[in-house]
Design a protein around this motif. Sequence first.
Motif, PDB file in Angstrom:
ATOM      1  N   ASP A  63       0.815  -1.218   0.000  1.00 18.75           N
ATOM      2  CA  ASP A  63       0.000   0.000   0.000  1.00 18.75           C
ATOM      3  C   ASP A  63       0.848   1.267   0.000  1.00 18.75           C
ATOM      4  N   ASN A  64       2.112   1.154   0.393  1.00 24.16           N
ATOM      5  CA  ASN A  64       2.944   2.347   0.560  1.00 24.16           C
ATOM      6  C   ASN A  64       4.098   2.488  -0.423  1.00 24.16           C
ATOM      7  N   ASP A  88       2.847  12.387   3.429  1.00 21.28           N
ATOM      8  CA  ASP A  88       1.800  12.875   2.531  1.00 21.28           C
ATOM      9  C   ASP A  88       2.155  12.611   1.070  1.00 21.28           C
ATOM     10  N   PHE A 146      -1.735   3.090  -2.389  1.00 17.42           N
ATOM     11  CA  PHE A 146      -3.030   3.147  -1.714  1.00 17.42           C
ATOM     12  C   PHE A 146      -3.759   4.448  -2.021  1.00 17.42           C
ATOM     13  N   SER A 147      -3.063   5.577  -1.903  1.00 15.76           N
ATOM     14  CA  SER A 147      -3.725   6.863  -2.155  1.00 15.76           C
ATOM     15  C   SER A 147      -4.145   6.993  -3.620  1.00 15.76           C
ATOM     16  N   ALA A 182      -7.273   4.885  -3.946  1.00 20.90           N
ATOM     17  CA  ALA A 182      -8.381   5.522  -3.221  1.00 20.90           C
ATOM     18  C   ALA A 182      -8.942   6.687  -4.027  1.00 20.90           C
ATOM     19  N   GLN A 183      -8.064   7.522  -4.547  1.00 20.81           N
ATOM     20  CA  GLN A 183      -8.516   8.674  -5.332  1.00 20.81           C
ATOM     21  C   GLN A 183      -9.210   8.230  -6.622  1.00 20.81           C
ATOM     22  N   PHE A 227     -12.377   8.516  -3.427  1.00 20.23           N
ATOM     23  CA  PHE A 227     -12.119   8.883  -2.031  1.00 20.23           C
ATOM     24  C   PHE A 227     -11.012   9.910  -1.959  1.00 20.23           C
ATOM     25  N   GLN A 228     -11.088  10.789  -0.986  1.00 19.58           N
ATOM     26  CA  GLN A 228     -10.039  11.788  -0.780  1.00 19.58           C
ATOM     27  C   GLN A 228      -9.056  11.242   0.254  1.00 19.58           C
ATOM     28  N   HIS A 229      -7.918  10.775  -0.215  1.00 16.93           N
ATOM     29  CA  HIS A 229      -6.878  10.278   0.691  1.00 16.93           C
ATOM     30  C   HIS A 229      -5.535  10.679   0.120  1.00 16.93           C
ATOM     31  N   ASN A 230      -4.751  11.385   0.909  1.00 10.79           N
ATOM     32  CA  ASN A 230      -3.404  11.776   0.496  1.00 10.79           C
ATOM     33  C   ASN A 230      -2.400  11.008   1.323  1.00 10.79           C
ATOM     34  N   LYS A 237      -0.390   4.979   4.234  1.00  9.23           N
ATOM     35  CA  LYS A 237      -1.360   4.293   5.079  1.00  9.23           C
ATOM     36  C   LYS A 237      -0.556   3.487   6.086  1.00  9.23           C
TER      37      LYS A 237
END
Length: 93
Positions: free
Chosen positions: A25-26, A61, A66-67, A70-71, A75-78, A81
């Motif tokens: 995820d990162n 950030d 993952f971000s 999500a986007q 979804f709003q994720h910066n 995770k």
Amino acid sequence: QHAAVKNIEVKRGDVIVMATDGVWDNIFEEDLLKIVEESSGNLKSAAKAIAETSMRIGMSDNPTPFSTRAQAAGFQHNGGKLDDVTVVLAHVV
């Protein structure tokens, strides 16, 4: 029961990376590959670098896999995770 099972062809010299979602995820795959390549075959050092990088990015950030997903799903994720991290590397002989 919930494991992802895949069959892949490997050859002598390949490095297999098995890791939890705290890593995937990162860290983008191309960045993970760079860490493994820069370890010059020292898998212990590569695994430690992957885990440390994942934890650092998890608190950042910076854009992550993952971000990005999500986007794309609305979804709003910066950023990262923060999650548990396990890394196992294997060298095919």
